[in-house]
Design an enzyme around this catalytic site. Structure first.
Site: not given
Ligand code: S3P
Length: 441
Positions: A128, A325, A352, A356
């Site tokens: 990632r 998500d 992700k 996905r």
């Molecule tokens: C999250 C932010 C999101 C989400 C992840 C949890 C967080 O990611 O997809 O499951 O707790 O701040 P991104 O900041 O990459 O969008």
């Protein structure tokens, strides 16, 4: 948490789902509750913390940097924090398992402390992109070495005192926003983050709960966040609400399985997380919020969901960030709607826990659903609510949400659906299978 032996499983119809259920504590809020308590002076108490693997990765990391984190007899967690600026140098690399949120938020926290920390993770996390956090944190003076492409394993050399900065987010990401705000906690003066597209605001809400001066202004549809640094966090009691991203699987199951009527209790309905629920209502889904209330600054409700005839939709752009998500389970739900559903502007889904869009397109094809992939989107042909063909084996690709999405599809399929590995589900929803089975009993 380490990924051990794969756990292949099959999911087939279990009949109508009925009755009440709860889901684990919200994962995003749980990470923050642990990090902020670990940074506060004194003893905090957290009720309803997620017991999933991702949150346990955060707990282990905060312990390695000096906090004491223990589970009390009544199931709540008690945390003795170290105080802002006093994180200890961990003895070893921090193993973040599958958790992007732990990694990115902790990179921010470490960046303004005089310590050097190496982060490692599983095969999914090691793919990632971390440059989105490395670049802005470099502006405050922290130094990084990372694997090619800005990936794990990665070392952060923190700087103290850090230089306060004003950032404009390039990607709509609550993780990046939170990393910058967390770095601001031990930085003198004001840290400022402007997000052109609002993302989940759990950090802002909970930092205020811990006594930090955080101000949020709105302009041009975005949010301008200012945090006053060298903040002394006060130990607090925190109640973590149920995770809407886990509730999403139960809600989808109730909508698609004929005869279902389910009540999911105590779920966060934070407007920046509740996009899927609104979208399901737009599709004709019988989903209502009951008993709406407040839990330590987070809005919570019980969600009643009954089997419904669903119409296809095109996802409005405004809902995308608040259901980011939930796309895997929404794609599955759309396969049971009447007509072709579409979503675009989903480029973030490709980075992700898995890609996905690709993983879902491949899985849908394997169970007999027509779906067409575009660079940043997916179109799904719905069948009007009849069972999908099913069969096949889904590659979950170390992604909990891919695994759970196809498990739900199996509940309304002619042939059971095989999932190659359900082990990743333990990162967010350890009692997933038991919860579904209890609603079916
Ligand atoms: C999250 C932010 C999101 C989400 C992840 C949890 C967080 O990611 O997809 O499951 O707790 O701040 P991104 O900041 O990459 O969008």
């Amino acid at each position: 948490m380490h990924h051990e032996d794969p756990q292949p499983m099959e999911f087939g119809p279990l009949g109508p789902l009925k009755g009440a259920a709860t889901v684990p504590g919200d994962k995003s809020i749980s990470h923050r509750a642990l990090m902020f308590s670990a940074l506060a002076r004194g003893r905090s108490r957290i009720e309803g913390l997620s017991g999933g693997g991702d949150v346990m990765s955060t707990a282990a990391a905060m312990r390695a940097m000096g906090a004491t984190i223990e589970r009390a007899a009544d199931g709540a967690w008690e945390v003795d924090g170290v105080g802002t600026g006093c994180l200890l140098q961990p003895a070893n690399a921090l193993d973040m398992g599958n958790s992007g949120t732990s990694t990115r938020l902790l990179m921010g926290l470490v960046a303004s402390h005089p310590i050097t920390v190496t982060f490692v993770g599983d095969a999914s996390l090691s793919k990632r992109p971390m440059n989105r956090v490395i670049e802005p944190l470099s502006r405050i003076g922290a130094e990084f070495t990372a694997a090619p492409g800005g990936r794990l394993p990665l070392t952060v050399r923190g700087i103290c005192p850090a230089t306060p900065a004003s950032h404009v987010l390039k990607v709509a990401s609550a993780q990046v926003k939170s990393a910058l705000l967390l770095a601001g906690l031990n930085t003198p003066g004001e840290t400022r983050v402007f997000e052109p597209i609002p993302t989940r605001d759990h950090s802002e809400r909970m930092l205020r709960h811990f006594g930090v001066d955080v101000r949020v202004g709105e302009h041009d549809g975005g949010r301008d966040i200012r945090l006053m640094g060298e903040a002394e966090l006060q130990a607090r009691a925190v109640k973590v609400p149920g995770d809407p991203s886990s509730a999403a699987f139960l809600a989808a199951a109730a909508l698609i399985v004929p005869g279902s009527d389910v009540l999911i209790q105590g779920v966060s309905i934070n407007p920046l997380r509740a996009g899927l629920f609104e979208l399901l209502q737009l599709m004709g889904g019988d989903l209502v919020f009951e008993n709406a209330r407040d839990a330590d600054g987070e809005p919570v409700a019980d969600i009643r969901v009954r089997h419904s005839k669903l119409r296809a939709v095109t996802v409005p752009d405004r809902l995308v960030p608040s259901m980011i998500d939930e796309f895997p389970i929404w794609f599955v739900t759309a396969a049971f709607a009447d007509g072709t559903s579409r979503a675009e502007g989903l480029g973030e889904l490709r980075v992700k826990e898995s890609d996905r869009i690709a993983a879902m397109a491949a899985g849908l094809a394997a169970i007999g659903v027509r779906a067409e992939e575009s660079p940043e989107g997916l179109a799904i042909e719905g069948n009007g609510g009849t069972p999908v063909r099913g069969g096949g084996t889904i590659a979950s690709q170390l992604d909990h949400r891919i695994a759970m999405s196809f498990a739900i599809a199996g509940l309304h399929a002619d042939q059971p659906i095989g999932i190659d590995d359900m082990a990743p589900v333990a990162t967010s929803f350890p009692p997933f299978r038991e919860t579904i089975e209890s609603l079916a009993a």
